[in-house]
Design an enzyme around this catalytic site. Structure first.
Site, PDB file in Angstrom:
ATOM      1  N   ARG A 126     141.352  32.131  -5.761  1.00 17.60           N
ATOM      2  CA  ARG A 126     140.484  32.159  -6.529  1.00 17.60           C
ATOM      3  C   ARG A 126     140.044  32.822  -7.538  1.00 17.60           C
ATOM      4  O   ARG A 126     140.451  34.179  -7.618  1.00 17.60           O
ATOM      5  CB  ARG A 126     138.630  32.004  -5.735  1.00 17.60           C
ATOM      6  CG  ARG A 126     139.004  30.477  -4.957  1.00 17.60           C
ATOM      7  CD  ARG A 126     138.199  29.625  -4.777  1.00 17.60           C
ATOM      8  NE  ARG A 126     137.561  30.428  -3.621  1.00 17.60           N
ATOM      9  CZ  ARG A 126     137.161  31.014  -3.327  1.00 17.60           C
ATOM     10  NH1 ARG A 126     135.912  32.186  -4.283  1.00 17.60           N
ATOM     11  NH2 ARG A 126     136.858  31.633  -2.566  1.00 17.60           N
ATOM     12  N   TYR A 143     146.553  28.047  -9.077  1.00 16.89           N
ATOM     13  CA  TYR A 143     145.965  28.026  -7.734  1.00 16.89           C
ATOM     14  C   TYR A 143     145.124  26.622  -7.015  1.00 16.89           C
ATOM     15  O   TYR A 143     143.669  27.043  -7.433  1.00 16.89           O
ATOM     16  CB  TYR A 143     145.562  29.583  -7.027  1.00 16.89           C
ATOM     17  CG  TYR A 143     144.973  29.624  -5.601  1.00 16.89           C
ATOM     18  CD1 TYR A 143     146.024  29.724  -5.116  1.00 16.89           C
ATOM     19  CD2 TYR A 143     143.109  29.718  -6.138  1.00 16.89           C
ATOM     20  CE1 TYR A 143     145.130  29.826  -3.876  1.00 16.89           C
ATOM     21  CE2 TYR A 143     143.247  29.645  -4.849  1.00 16.89           C
ATOM     22  CZ  TYR A 143     144.240  30.000  -3.100  1.00 16.89           C
ATOM     23  OH  TYR A 143     143.481  30.291  -2.403  1.00 16.89           O
ATOM     24  N   LYS A 165     137.134  22.948  -3.896  1.00 15.64           N
ATOM     25  CA  LYS A 165     136.076  23.591  -4.054  1.00 15.64           C
ATOM     26  C   LYS A 165     135.449  23.165  -5.021  1.00 15.64           C
ATOM     27  O   LYS A 165     133.784  23.040  -5.458  1.00 15.64           O
ATOM     28  CB  LYS A 165     136.338  25.243  -4.089  1.00 15.64           C
ATOM     29  CG  LYS A 165     136.932  25.519  -3.151  1.00 15.64           C
ATOM     30  CD  LYS A 165     136.016  25.226  -1.926  1.00 15.64           C
ATOM     31  CE  LYS A 165     137.069  25.350  -0.697  1.00 15.64           C
ATOM     32  NZ  LYS A 165     137.244  26.578   0.129  1.00 15.64           N
ATOM     33  N   HIS A 178     130.226  24.349   3.107  1.00 12.53           N
ATOM     34  CA  HIS A 178     131.936  25.614   3.691  1.00 12.53           C
ATOM     35  C   HIS A 178     132.191  25.108   4.236  1.00 12.53           C
ATOM     36  O   HIS A 178     132.058  26.874   5.086  1.00 12.53           O
ATOM     37  CB  HIS A 178     131.491  26.603   2.210  1.00 12.53           C
ATOM     38  CG  HIS A 178     133.283  27.236   2.478  1.00 12.53           C
ATOM     39  ND1 HIS A 178     133.458  28.829   2.217  1.00 12.53           N
ATOM     40  CD2 HIS A 178     134.739  26.289   2.744  1.00 12.53           C
ATOM     41  CE1 HIS A 178     134.366  29.166   2.401  1.00 12.53           C
ATOM     42  NE2 HIS A 178     135.271  27.989   2.686  1.00 12.53           N
ATOM     43  N   SER A 210     135.589  32.266   3.093  1.00 11.33           N
ATOM     44  CA  SER A 210     136.508  32.154   3.103  1.00 11.33           C
ATOM     45  C   SER A 210     137.526  33.378   3.563  1.00 11.33           C
ATOM     46  O   SER A 210     137.690  34.493   3.982  1.00 11.33           O
ATOM     47  CB  SER A 210     137.356  32.548   1.404  1.00 11.33           C
ATOM     48  OG  SER A 210     136.391  31.403   1.187  1.00 11.33           O
ATOM     49  N   CYS A 238     137.840  33.717   6.650  1.00 13.96           N
ATOM     50  CA  CYS A 238     137.249  34.661   8.199  1.00 13.96           C
ATOM     51  C   CYS A 238     137.330  33.221   9.248  1.00 13.96           C
ATOM     52  O   CYS A 238     136.194  33.398  10.209  1.00 13.96           O
ATOM     53  CB  CYS A 238     135.382  34.566   7.403  1.00 13.96           C
ATOM     54  SG  CYS A 238     135.602  35.837   6.379  1.00 13.96           S
ATOM     55  N   ASP A 280     137.946  23.025   6.621  1.00 18.48           N
ATOM     56  CA  ASP A 280     136.567  23.759   5.341  1.00 18.48           C
ATOM     57  C   ASP A 280     135.227  23.168   4.828  1.00 18.48           C
ATOM     58  O   ASP A 280     135.099  23.962   4.281  1.00 18.48           O
ATOM     59  CB  ASP A 280     138.144  23.610   4.443  1.00 18.48           C
ATOM     60  CG  ASP A 280     138.117  24.456   2.951  1.00 18.48           C
ATOM     61  OD1 ASP A 280     137.585  26.382   3.317  1.00 18.48           O
ATOM     62  OD2 ASP A 280     137.564  24.768   1.638  1.00 18.48           O
ATOM     63  N   ARG A 289     149.290  30.245   1.153  1.00 19.17           N
ATOM     64  CA  ARG A 289     148.736  29.166   1.893  1.00 19.17           C
ATOM     65  C   ARG A 289     149.626  27.717   2.386  1.00 19.17           C
ATOM     66  O   ARG A 289     151.039  28.006   1.614  1.00 19.17           O
ATOM     67  CB  ARG A 289     147.573  28.526   1.352  1.00 19.17           C
ATOM     68  CG  ARG A 289     146.490  29.127   0.828  1.00 19.17           C
ATOM     69  CD  ARG A 289     145.815  28.941   1.046  1.00 19.17           C
ATOM     70  NE  ARG A 289     144.726  30.500   0.939  1.00 19.17           N
ATOM     71  CZ  ARG A 289     142.913  30.269   1.832  1.00 19.17           C
ATOM     72  NH1 ARG A 289     142.866  29.396   2.327  1.00 19.17           N
ATOM     73  NH2 ARG A 289     142.460  31.001   1.748  1.00 19.17           N
TER      74      ARG A 289
END
Ligand code: GTP
Ligand code: SPV
Ligand code: MN
Length: 592
Positions: free
Chosen positions: A70, A208, A217, A237, A259, A261, A288, A377
């Site tokens: 991002r 991305y 998002k 989130h 993010s 974590c 998420d 990812r």
């Protein structure tokens, strides 16, 4: 194919006039369509087929090396008033933003196909679900949207039905319009713009995930959080996980970690051996994003608006997250991982296999850095996950027993503490801080405030957002209890002190026993902490001194932290609710 909804047809025509594609394709989400797109991408080099013996129907995508995460500095919330976006967002006046980005979109799809992608965030028949349409020139985006959302004919049918109803009632459309082009993938010509009042997103110059899969998002967090404020719900989130105890009771927990974590890991946790023997089970609803609202019984009900996982690959292994690993052997798209000699995907943290090519397709050489990009990812359907629960499809959502906030803090913050009440819990969420990760471009490992893990995702002023959170504390509300965790404390040697992963269930057990009034705690100004004896550490190799250190309150450290939190709350000026400042002042006074 096209649509009978005039407003949608009009918008698609307008976009086509601006971007001038060679062809327009309306996506129906069918297998046949996906097969054709896959063939196209294989032929064009957008996808590489992975070993069909070990990984049937799995593909590798290598992105442009400058387009791997991002881009927060290029992401804008474009409200008419700057103050409404808040100091937590980059802002541009809507007319300037449209002019700037439309200039980039002009003619950008010449020679390309424009895909029209109708999607639904949430179960298709859920009153909590919301729809959108993404226009994109990237078949990779289409393939990912197909996994990550309910994409295609059913979504279009809902959009058309709601559109017709609203048109008849003279109301505005409710679906989100997202326009995306990969453009030239030039970081100098890249913007992610949000126009929340108009339910509009424009994203240019990146392929991305977080920048390009607009349902995720951009829609489900930035636009949805803005909408949720005026409609009385929350777009967060957060992962959603169900914890089943040996009595067969399932408690649902939502947890906000920044993010990279640990959301995916906690959402798919496998209980430690002793717990498994006793009958504990863990059910995955989402990893998420969580949309939640109070139900008629006063409890908070949550849905996962997504249908798939776009998860961090590095670190995923049979030891850390067996459920995630298990779902990656078929029907998965990998982005920016390495490959082995027999063409299997590979990333750092996998104990077996050896990379021969790195994420850029070069011969692997440790001198060039890791084989997989740190933010590489996987994209995979939620139904591939062994711990996935059909409750994720419940149109009413699941009732939440607890909300957990957490960050990556190598010092100060204890393993777990409980907020005294909702207002204190909102302060705990607002005060969250975490070390930055590779999920966004920029420095890694820098501690920054990341309120509710929403710093990059709240579509409006954080001061107003805190007030909205506080507003759920109404008579009759049966709100979830709020906790804070930190799996990432380090010792003097720089090693993680808490084993984490599956053993995090020990902490969840304490939380749920607090919810049901079965566990003890020590009251401190910062919150209620378990005593070492309140945690079940059977079968855990952890020395008593380490456990004690994890559960200790560093008063001097917290005095300084409270000062810093005070400055942070002040940075939102008048918009920060007084109740939050008062709560902080009370804690600071108790610590002094
Ligand atoms: P986004 O998809 O970016 O929103 O991230 P996420 O919160 O889902 O992150 P994820 O679960 O993928 O975790 C990313 C990193 O955190 C990986 O490197 C994990 O190995 C690491 N991690 C997750 N849980 C734990 C834990 O309990 N302890 C430790 N030490 N590391 C963890
Ligand atoms: C995050 O960065 O928090 C993610 C990955 O979940 S992305 O969808 O790319 O934003
Ligand atoms: Mn995320």
């Amino acid at each position: 194919m096209s649509t009978k909804l005039d407003s949608l047809k009009q918008w698609v025509d307008d976009v086509a006039r601006l971007t001038q594609p060679d062809a327009i394709h309306w996506c129906d989400g069918s297998d046949a369509e996906n097969d054709r797109l896959t063939e196209l991408m294989l032929a064009g080099g957008d996808l590489l087929r992975l070993n069909p013996e070990t990984h049937p129907n799995c593909f590798l995508h290598r992105s442009s090396p400058s387009d791997v995460a991002r881009v927060e500095h290029l992401t804008f919330v474009c409200t008419p008033e700057r103050e409404d976006a808040g100091p937590n967002n980059h802002w541009m006046a809507p007319e300037d933003a449209h002019a700037k980005i439309d200039g980039l979109f002009a003619g950008c799809m010449k020679g390309r196909t424009m895909y029209v992608v109708p999607y639904c965030m949430g179960p298709i028949d859920s009153p909590l679900a919301r729809c959108g349409v993404e226009i994109t020139d990237s078949p990779y985006v289409v393939a990912n949207m197909r996994i990550m959302t309910r994409m295609g004919a059913a979504a279009l049918a809902r959009i058309e039905r709601e559109g017709a109803e609203r048109a008849a009632a003279g109301q505005k459309d409710v679906y989100v319009r997202g326009l995306h082009s990969i453009g030239e993938l030039d970081p100098e010509r890249r913007f992610i713009m949000h126009f929340p009042q108009d339910l509009t997103i424009k994203s240019y110059g990146s392929g991305y995930g977080g920048n390009a899969l607009l349902g995720k998002k951009c829609h489900a967090l930035r636009i949805a959080s803005f909408q949720a404020r005026s409609e009385g719900w929350l777009a967060e989130h957060m992962l959603i996980v169900g914890i089943e105890n040996p009595q067969g009771e399932v408690h649902y927990v939502a947890a906000a970690f920044p993010s990279a974590c640990g959301k995916t890991n906690l959402a798919m946790l496998i209980p430690p051996e002793g717990y498994r023997r006793d009958g504990w089970k863990v059910w995955t609803v989402g990893d998420d994003i969580c949309w939640m609202r109070p139900g008629a019984d006063g409890r908070m009900y949550a849905i996962n608006p997504e249908a798939g996982f776009f998860g961090v690959a590095p670190g995923t292994s049979a030891k850390t997250n067996p459920n995630a690993l298990a779902m990656l052997y078929k029907d998965a798209i990998f982005t920016n991982v390495g490959v082995t000699a027999d063409n299997q995907p590979w990333w750092e943290g996998l104990p077996e296999g050896k990379p021969v090519k790195d994420w850029q397709g070069r011969d692997f050489d440790p001198a060039n850095g890791p084989a997989a990009h740190p933010n590489s990812r996987f994209t995979v359907s939620a139904k591939n996950c062994p711990s996935w629960t059909p409750m994720a499809e419940d149109p009413q959502g699941v009732p939440l027993s607890a909300i957990v906030f957490g960050g990556r803090r190598e010092s100060l913050v204890p393993l777990v503490f409980e907020a005294r009440d909702w207002t204190h819990g909102v302060l705990v969420g607002a005060s969250m801080a975490s070390e930055t990760t590779a999920a966004a471009t920029g420095a890694v490992g820098v501690v920054r405030r990341d309120s509710m893990a929403m710093k990059p995702f709240a579509g409006y002023n954080f001061g107003d957002y805190f007030a909205h959170w506080l507003s759920f504390d109404q008579p009759g509300a049966k709100l979830p209890k709020i906790f804070h965790v930190n799996w990432f404390r380090k010792n003097a040697a720089g090693k993680f002190m808490w084993p984490g992963f599956g053993d995090n269930l020990r902490v969840l057990e304490w939380m749920l026993k607090r919810v049901t009034g079965q566990a003890g705690a020590v009251e401190t100004p910062v919150g209620n902490l378990p005593k070492p004896s309140d945690l079940n550490i059977d079968g855990l190799e952890l020395d008593a001194a380490t456990l004690e250190a994890l559960l200790q309150l560093d008063r001097e450290g917290w005095k300084a932290e409270m000062e810093s939190i005070g400055e942070y709350l002040d940075s939102f000026g008048d918009r920060t609710p007084h109740a939050l400042k008062a709560e902080r002042a009370k804690i600071a006074a108790q610590l002094a």
